[in-house]
Scaffold this active site. Structure first.
Site, PDB file in Angstrom:
ATOM      1  N   SER A  16       3.396 -19.617  16.944  1.00 38.94           N
ATOM      2  CA  SER A  16       2.124 -20.207  16.539  1.00 38.94           C
ATOM      3  C   SER A  16       1.046 -19.140  16.666  1.00 38.94           C
ATOM      4  CB  SER A  16       1.790 -21.408  17.417  1.00 38.94           C
ATOM      5  OG  SER A  16       1.658 -20.971  18.751  1.00 38.94           O
ATOM      6  N   ASP A  68       3.781   3.291   8.238  1.00 36.56           N
ATOM      7  CA  ASP A  68       3.187   2.238   9.073  1.00 36.56           C
ATOM      8  C   ASP A  68       4.120   1.826  10.210  1.00 36.56           C
ATOM      9  OD1 ASP A  68       1.283   2.459   7.130  1.00 36.56           O
ATOM     10  OD2 ASP A  68       1.765   0.573   6.131  1.00 36.56           O
TER      11      ASP A  68
HETATM   12  C1  GLA Z   1       0.637   1.424   2.536  1.00 38.46           C
HETATM   13  C2  GLA Z   1       2.134   1.625   2.742  1.00 38.46           C
HETATM   14  C3  GLA Z   1       2.426   2.985   3.375  1.00 38.46           C
HETATM   15  C4  GLA Z   1       1.738   4.111   2.592  1.00 38.46           C
HETATM   16  C5  GLA Z   1       0.256   3.785   2.351  1.00 38.46           C
HETATM   17  C6  GLA Z   1      -0.409   4.789   1.451  1.00 38.46           C
HETATM   18  O1  GLA Z   1      -0.003   1.331   3.773  1.00 38.46           O
HETATM   19  O2  GLA Z   1       2.659   0.606   3.583  1.00 38.46           O
HETATM   20  O3  GLA Z   1       3.821   3.196   3.457  1.00 38.46           O
HETATM   21  O4  GLA Z   1       2.400   4.376   1.398  1.00 38.46           O
HETATM   22  O5  GLA Z   1       0.089   2.502   1.779  1.00 38.46           O
HETATM   23  O6  GLA Z   1      -0.459   6.039   2.061  1.00 38.46           O
END
Ligand code: GLA
Length: 342
Positions: free
Chosen positions: A48, A149
């Site tokens: 949640s 990321d």
């Molecule tokens: C998003 C994607 C990343 C990268 C950025 C651009 O955040 O998840 O993998 O490609 O865009 O740099």
């Protein structure tokens, strides 16, 4: 009850390079998600959240819902191919502005993967964990993002940025100089185009690299200029952005914040003019930050709205924060990747 925290990422420089085998330099920030959780014995996940809503599903359920719970479902599905997973229930609080380009999706993926690891006690390297989260986003959610990321959210380190080679996954921690302040400027701009245009840019890069018969990481300026429009512009951005990441790494190590700020501005202009992923609000945020005394500023993440960053000398933070009159501004610290909060 244990608590797992998972940070948002801010990319300092190296945009749209990760899926081109290139270099990136992100940081994990203290805008984060926090989840209180406990193990369940029925292979069910129940979450949640005030910010996100509620979800309940069985581990292994592979039906997409088209909502944030797909990030969790995908992670559960791919982890369960390798490990015997326990269920859990938890509540998530998030200070990450959702959908603003700070990768709340990857924060959720890594958060849930780490909770599964904790309640199921299996061994996995951080890089493998990041790769499974990326697979959940690529194959389950259907967004062909790169590794940046998930990598920074898993491997971030307090006080440092990560310099990452997205081809080899070799990485290095680059300490952030004491006197450098980092502001995140949320333009509030909507990101409807982000998914379709991101995919379009990826395809353009793939086409460019097919014509050149090499990865854009290995291409040089003279050869990309021969490509048809707009592939020439896209590829030129990637070639030059990789060079800027290398120069930015050096500038940070040498504590040369002037040059670092300059590289950020160059990166923004290239994303605006060559890669064409900026927006009016992002351009405005960058211009305002610069006018208010920032050393450099640029859009961060995929673009098409969302957030910009500004790098400032600590002494001028208050001055630059004046852009708050127009945009929401967060002063951020660099923190560790997702981990148990003790
Ligand atoms: C998003 C994607 C990343 C990268 C950025 C651009 O955040 O998840 O993998 O490609 O865009 O740099």
């Amino acid at each position: 009850m244990p608590r797992m925290r998972s940070p948002a990422r801010v990319n300092l420089i190296g945009e749209h390079t990760d899926y081109n085998d290139g270099y990136v330099m992100p940081v994990a920030t203290d805008l984060e998600m926090m989840c209180h959780f406990k193990r369940r014995n029925d292979r069910t996940v129940k979450v949640s959240s005030k910010e996100l809503g509620n979800t309940t599903f069985k581990i292994g359920d592979d039906r997409r819902e088209g909502s944030w719970s797909d990030y969790l479902k995908g992670v559960a599905l791919y982890l369960s191919e390798r490990y015997d997973l326990g269920g859990w229930e938890g509540s998530i609080d998030s200070s990450i502005p959702i959908g603003s380009g700070l990768s709340s999706s990857a924060a959720l993926e890594v958060l849930s993967a780490k909770i599964f690891q904790h309640v199921s006690s299996f061994e996995i390297t951080p890089i493998e964990l990041a790769k499974i989260c990326k697979r959940a986003e690529n194959e389950f959610v259907g967004v062909r993002c790169g590794i940046m990321d998930q990598f920074i959210i898993t491997l971030g380190k307090k006080g440092s940025a990560i310099f990452l080679d997205c081809r080899s996954l070799d990485y290095e921690y680059v300490p952030i100089p004491e006197e450098m302040g980092l502001l995140v400027v949320d333009t509030g701009g909507r990101r409807e185009l982000a998914k379709s245009e991101y995919e379009k840019r990826r395809r353009e890069c793939e086409e460019a690299s097919k014509i050149l018969k090499k990865s854009l990481r290995d291409a040089d300026k003279s050869e990309v200029l021969e490509l048809p429009n707009p592939l020439n512009k896209r590829a030129l951005h990637v070639v030059q952005e990789n060079k800027r990441v290398l120069a930015a790494r050096k500038a940070l190590i040498e504590n040369d914040l002037e040059s670092f700020g300059d590289l950020l501005l160059q990166s923004h202009n290239s994303l605006k003019d060559l890669y064409e992923v900026s927006s009016e609000e992002l351009d405005r945020a960058v211009e305002l930050a610069k006018k208010a005394g920032a050393l450099g500023a640029r859009m961060t993440g995929a673009g098409f709205g969302g957030c910009a960053i500004a790098v400032v000398d600590r002494d001028s933070i208050a001055k630059v924060k004046r852009i708050e009159e127009e945009f929401k501004v967060y002063e951020c610290k660099s923190v560790d990747g997702a981990s148990l909060d003790r």
